[in-house]
Structure formats: C-alpha cells, structure tokens
Design an enzyme around this catalytic site. Sequence first.
Site, PDB file in Angstrom:
ATOM      1  N   ASP A  87      -7.909  -4.479  -0.377  1.00  0.00           N
ATOM      2  CA  ASP A  87      -8.467  -5.059  -1.600  1.00  0.00           C
ATOM      3  C   ASP A  87      -8.256  -6.570  -1.691  1.00  0.00           C
ATOM      4  O   ASP A  87      -8.949  -7.249  -2.451  1.00  0.00           O
ATOM      5  CB  ASP A  87      -7.836  -4.399  -2.838  1.00  0.00           C
ATOM      6  CG  ASP A  87      -8.121  -2.913  -2.886  1.00  0.00           C
ATOM      7  OD1 ASP A  87      -9.306  -2.557  -2.843  1.00  0.00           O
ATOM      8  OD2 ASP A  87      -7.177  -2.130  -2.956  1.00  0.00           O
ATOM      9  N   HIS A  93       0.853  -1.180   0.000  1.00  0.00           N
ATOM     10  CA  HIS A  93       0.000   0.000   0.000  1.00  0.00           C
ATOM     11  C   HIS A  93       0.891   1.233   0.000  1.00  0.00           C
ATOM     12  O   HIS A  93       1.949   1.235   0.612  1.00  0.00           O
ATOM     13  CB  HIS A  93      -0.907   0.002   1.241  1.00  0.00           C
ATOM     14  CG  HIS A  93      -2.036   0.980   1.164  1.00  0.00           C
ATOM     15  ND1 HIS A  93      -1.885   2.315   1.487  1.00  0.00           N
ATOM     16  CD2 HIS A  93      -3.339   0.822   0.805  1.00  0.00           C
ATOM     17  CE1 HIS A  93      -3.051   2.931   1.334  1.00  0.00           C
ATOM     18  NE2 HIS A  93      -3.942   2.055   0.922  1.00  0.00           N
TER      19      HIS A  93
END
Length: 381
Positions: free
Chosen positions: A367, A310
């Site tokens: 996700d 991320h």
Amino acid sequence: MTHGKTPPTAELKIGDQVYNLPLVEGTRGDKAIDISRLLQKTGYITLDPGFKNTGSCTSAITFLDGKEGILSYRGYDIEDLANNCSFVEVAFLLLHDKLPNEQELESFKGLIERFALIHEDMIHFFDHFPSHTSPMSILSVMVNSLCNYYPEMSGDPLVDFDITSTRLISKIRTIAAFSYKKSMGHPLVYPRSDLSYCGNFLNMMFDKPVRRYIVRPEVVAALNKLLILHADHEQNCSTSTVRLVGSAGVNLYAAIAAGINALWGPLHGGANEAVIDMLETIYADDSNFKKYIEKAKDKNDPFRLSGFGHRVYKTYDPRGKIIKKACDEILRVLEISDPLLDIADRLEEIARKDEYFIERHLYPNVDFYSGIIYPTLGIPK
C-alpha cells in the site's frame, strides 16, 4: 505419501487422554495440524482470535512465505508474472491452474469483450445515489444487483465456468468506471472492442466528448501490474468473506458484493488511501520527517506510519518492491515530479536504517507506493 505407511500425527494430551491428530504438509513444505475432528474426538475447540494460526482450507492458488518475502500464484513467482504477463493472462492462470496458450487467451479475451456491457436499465441506478456516495458502496450494490439481470448465474457457478468468471471480471470494470463518471457528472463512456482490458478501463474512466483520452501503453502496463499484484493474497479479509458468505449457498454476485464491503474497510482496501493522507500531512508540515518518525515511535501517540509493516510479511513485501519500481518508471515516462514520492522515499530510507523499525519488521508494504501511483494514473483518492 508412501502406500502402506501410517500417516504422521501429532499427539495432543488432555488430562490422561492422548489424541492423535493428522499432520498435513503443503507442496512447498508448509506444515499444518488437521483439527477438523478435534471437537468430535475431544469435546474441545480451538481459540484463535484473528485466525493468525488457522488455515481455513487447502488451496493450490497462492503460496506466501512471510519470513522470506515470497509470493507466487500457481507456482509462478509474482515478479515474473508482473513483468511478463497481462492481468487477463494472470486471471486465467488463477482460474485454470496454468497460463493460457494463444488460442485459450483469445477465447478468454473474447468472452471478456462479449460481457463488457451492463444491462442498460442498470445505468439508471447510478442517478439515485447521493453525490457524496462512496464508490465502494456503489460497486457493492451494483454487483449484488447483477443476479437480478442474469438469473441464470444464480445456479452452480462451476457450470460454464469461463462464462461465469469473465462475465463478472468484465462487468465489474465497467461498473467501476461508470461510478466514477457519475460522481464527476460526466457522460458515460462505453467499452470498446479494440482496447485491452486495462486500456478499456482507463478509456472509460477518462475519455470525454470534448477531450479525447490517449491510452498510453506505459500507463496500461502500470495498471496491469497493479491488478496482477492484487489479484490474490491467500485467505485475506475479503477472500475469507466471499468464502463464508458463499458457503451459505447464495449466488456468486451476492458473495462477491460481500467481499467488496470487506475490502471497503480502512484496514484492508483503504490502506493505500491512508498512506496518501499521511504523506500529505507531512508535506503540509514542511516535510518534518523527524517529527513524524518520533510520533510513530511514541506508543502514547495515535499517529502511525501508514504503509509500513504487514501482518504476514516480516521482511519487505515483494509486491511493494515491484510497485516502487513501476512508480518510478511511470513518473519518469510522464515527466511528473511528485513531492509525495520524495517524502515516501525519504521515510523509507530513514525507517530501513532505524533500529526501532528493523526490530519490529516494519518495512514498506504494497500500500505504501500504490497510494502514490494511482493518482499518477489519474485515479482519484
């Protein structure tokens, strides 16, 4: 700051000239240098591609610490909110800086119920989209069109703030469900006053005249968690887009439609779809984990492990942990065995022990497991 004290500053030296720039400290100790008058003072601007070092505003809504893996809304830890609140309560919190009391919550719910329908003339719009149209395209067009049917909302959105916000929060759910029904060629299912926000969305999506949809509380709880975890995330791509477009003075719906288009991007809202594509590819290749781990490490190979790493979080994404737990729970309750979840679990296990991923802070993000849980709820890729 104590009255009478000189505000702290940072010194910037350009040639022989020294400039003092104000220092700003947030409520949670995060620090910034205020460069808003830099050009005026020095004739220089800053260059920061990707805005990785730039805060575009001060905000009391969300706090995010990427190093420690902390996410909070209005001072409330994200895990506490996900485990103890409904999405509607969290929406109220984001808008009003506090969780609602019983009376405030009932009033807020009443407005959401009141505004659940869209103008009947708008339903004909769905008939003119080609069958292969992206749902995000439909959502953007329909939200943008709302200003034509509710022109009173083109003024200051801070006037009658709850009406402005609930009208959009309620109608966008109806538009999304209607988009899905039209793509399937099924008759539309209208919202019901006896169902919750998430229960209504699920019923509008999946109820049919020939087969009644049973709204299960476990599924509603899972969807509530998903919406809470995605309700806000500082100045991300879509949020920044809404603020940028809104700064031109356009109506609220046009600004939100622009944000939807930003969210449409595969590097933003489309990331969980990429996770499913990746897991399906590995599954079709006899679950050859080693092959794909090595491909991910090869800088000359275009393959990447979607859902790992991320831009902000340098440890496990706190939202990922919550979704992983919710995913395990919903599969257990629905008595579903998903081979893609088995692959995801195995990939995570390998990556968390592999020095390549550890050194690069490549942990599962929000996700990674949300890509699996949505299809489990019946929502197609």
